[in-house]
Design an enzyme around this catalytic site. Structure first.
Site, short mmCIF file in Angstrom:
data_model
loop_
_atom_site.label_atom_id
_atom_site.label_comp_id
_atom_site.label_asym_id
_atom_site.label_seq_id
_atom_site.Cartn_x
_atom_site.Cartn_y
_atom_site.Cartn_z
N GLN A 146 19.81 67.44 14.61
CA GLN A 146 20.00 66.99 13.23
C GLN A 146 20.99 65.84 13.16
OE1 GLN A 146 22.01 69.86 10.76
NE2 GLN A 146 21.24 69.00 8.86
N GLY A 147 20.58 64.71 12.63
CA GLY A 147 21.44 63.54 12.50
C GLY A 147 21.87 63.33 11.06
N TYR A 148 22.80 64.15 10.61
CA TYR A 148 23.34 64.03 9.25
C TYR A 148 24.76 63.46 9.27
CZ TYR A 148 19.73 66.34 6.38
OH TYR A 148 18.59 66.64 5.68
N SER A 149 25.72 64.25 9.77
CA SER A 149 27.14 63.89 9.67
C SER A 149 27.48 62.63 10.46
CB SER A 149 28.01 65.04 10.18
OG SER A 149 27.87 66.18 9.36
N GLU A 205 19.33 75.55 5.38
CA GLU A 205 20.42 75.66 6.35
C GLU A 205 21.46 76.68 5.92
OE1 GLU A 205 23.67 72.83 8.70
OE2 GLU A 205 22.54 72.02 7.03
N SER A 228 30.83 72.07 3.42
CA SER A 228 32.10 72.79 3.56
C SER A 228 32.31 73.75 2.39
CB SER A 228 33.27 71.81 3.65
OG SER A 228 33.50 71.21 2.39
#
Length: 395
Positions: free
Chosen positions: A126-129, A248, A380
């Protein structure tokens, strides 16, 4: 308090338990029970076992290769797998990307990518953050520019992702990238599928506090991505991103119950001042508090599951479940570490097998440290509380 299901749901629960009792390899069960990291080969092995039964893609409808389970059946399956110390199925292709493709992908994308997720041809990350875009994901800066060369039209991707779980094993990565700087931040984001073997992709390991290489930095330098790897509309990837995050976030009830059982076992075995630790008033009070919180979480989670099963949406309640579930799991890992005491040192793992320490001692510190992430990833807890305050309380 056990879970209360209908007769049909109890029959399904018995079927899942029988499957786990006969098909879950003892070696995998032991490694999970001891809190040890699985290799890619071990994860592939468990995925293949589940797929042979048709149970791998638990969130997918039958027409796309899933079991077509109800929300309650998914809950039962995940709960029983956690109690049986079964490996967790990697969520990136199965639980995150798969549902996004089913809802927003083209027929060609579904026909190509979904079978490859099921048979293990492609492992996804997963390429999110990004370094400056974690909880504030809309601040991401990785760019994808549409361009043309002798090979035709495509995207050129440049930027960086971080905390990319298991990127060292992945064949593909689904990425949020910025395709427009003119619209408001969320409107200029697109959802791309990128081959990790493409020239210009670099993976650098991040070793975490528990000493493991689980996460990575991923750098993109002029990475060529075909236009057909765009999911949904250009500049509308935020819609895919939000939909993915609903899959998620979960409370992890089964993991909490399994951890509570391990805590009780350790506390009954460890002696402090001549008596079992679970008879110490202060420690027993902390155990009781977390068990009560877990029972409340079970009830709330089942209520949300019933809403989804009736065709509703979990809405903001998914944020509440995520906050409470992560805090309970962190408290349980903290109590296990406290129960083990000074033996809970990861560097002593080999020696601990020789001195009569409980088996949990070898991984108690590592699990405690690793579980600190639970209140950060998937949005978060601070951000989730803001969502709850705004949506439920009108603040």
């Amino acid at each position: 308090m056990d879970l209360d299901f209908t007769a049909v749901e109890e029959a399904f629960r018995a079927e899942v338990r029988a499957f786990l009792a006969t098909q879950l390899p003892a070696a995998l069960r032991t490694r999970v029970a001891e809190g040890r990291t699985l290799t890619k080969a071990e994860m592939v092995q468990w995925h293949a076992i589940l797929q042979s039964r048709g149970w791998l893609a638990s969130h997918w409808p039958r027409e796309h290769g899933g079991p077509g389970w109800t929300a309650v059946e998914r809950f039962v399956f995940e709960y029983e797998c956690a109690l049986a110390d079964a490996p967790r199925t990697l969520p990136f292709g199965l639980i995150m990307l798969g549902p996004v493709l089913i809802r927003y992908g083209t027929p060609a994308q579904k026909a190509h990518w979904l079978p490859r997720i099921l048979d293990g041809s492609d492992w996804w990350c997963q390429g999110y953050s990004e370094p400056g875009a974690g909880s504030d994901l809309a601040a991401l800066r990785t760019r994808a520019v549409r361009t043309t060369d002798v090979r035709g039209e495509h995207y050129l991707v440049n930027g960086q992702k971080t905390w990319t779980t298991l990127a060292q094993h992945a064949d593909m990565i689904f990425c949020l990238v910025r395709t427009s700087m003119e619209a408001r931040p969320q409107r200029g984001i697109s959802f791309l599928l990128i081959d990790m073997k493409s020239p210009g992709v670099e993976v650098r390991p991040i070793v975490t506090l528990d000493g493991e290489h689980e996460v990575n930095e991923v750098f993109f330098t002029d990475v060529r991505v075909p236009l057909e790897n765009l999911v949904g509309e250009e500049n509308e990837g935020w819609t895919c991103a939000k939909y993915l995050l609903t899959h998620e976030r979960n409370a992890g009830i089964g993991f909490c119950v399994a951890a509570l059982q391990r805590l009780k076992t350790v506390a009954a075995r460890v002696q402090r001042q001549g008596r079992p630790l679970d008879q110490d008033p202060l420690f027993a009070a902390r155990m009781a508090r977390v068990e009560i919180a877990l029972e409340n979480l079970k009830t709330t989670s089942l209520r949300v599951t019933a809403t989804v099963a009736a065709g509703g949406s979990p809405g903001v309640q998914s944020s509440a479940l995520k906050v409470l579930g992560s805090e309970i799991r962190q408290e349980l890992s903290s109590l296990i570490r406290r129960a083990v005491g000074p033996r809970a040192q990861a560097q002593l793992a080999d020696a601990l097998a020789l001195d009569g320490s409980p088996p949990e001692a070898a991984t108690a510190a590592a699990q405690y440290l690793n579980n600190r992430k639970l209140s950060i990833f998937g949005g978060s807890n601070e951000v989730q509380r803001g969502i709850i305050a705004k949506t439920m309380l009108g603040l």
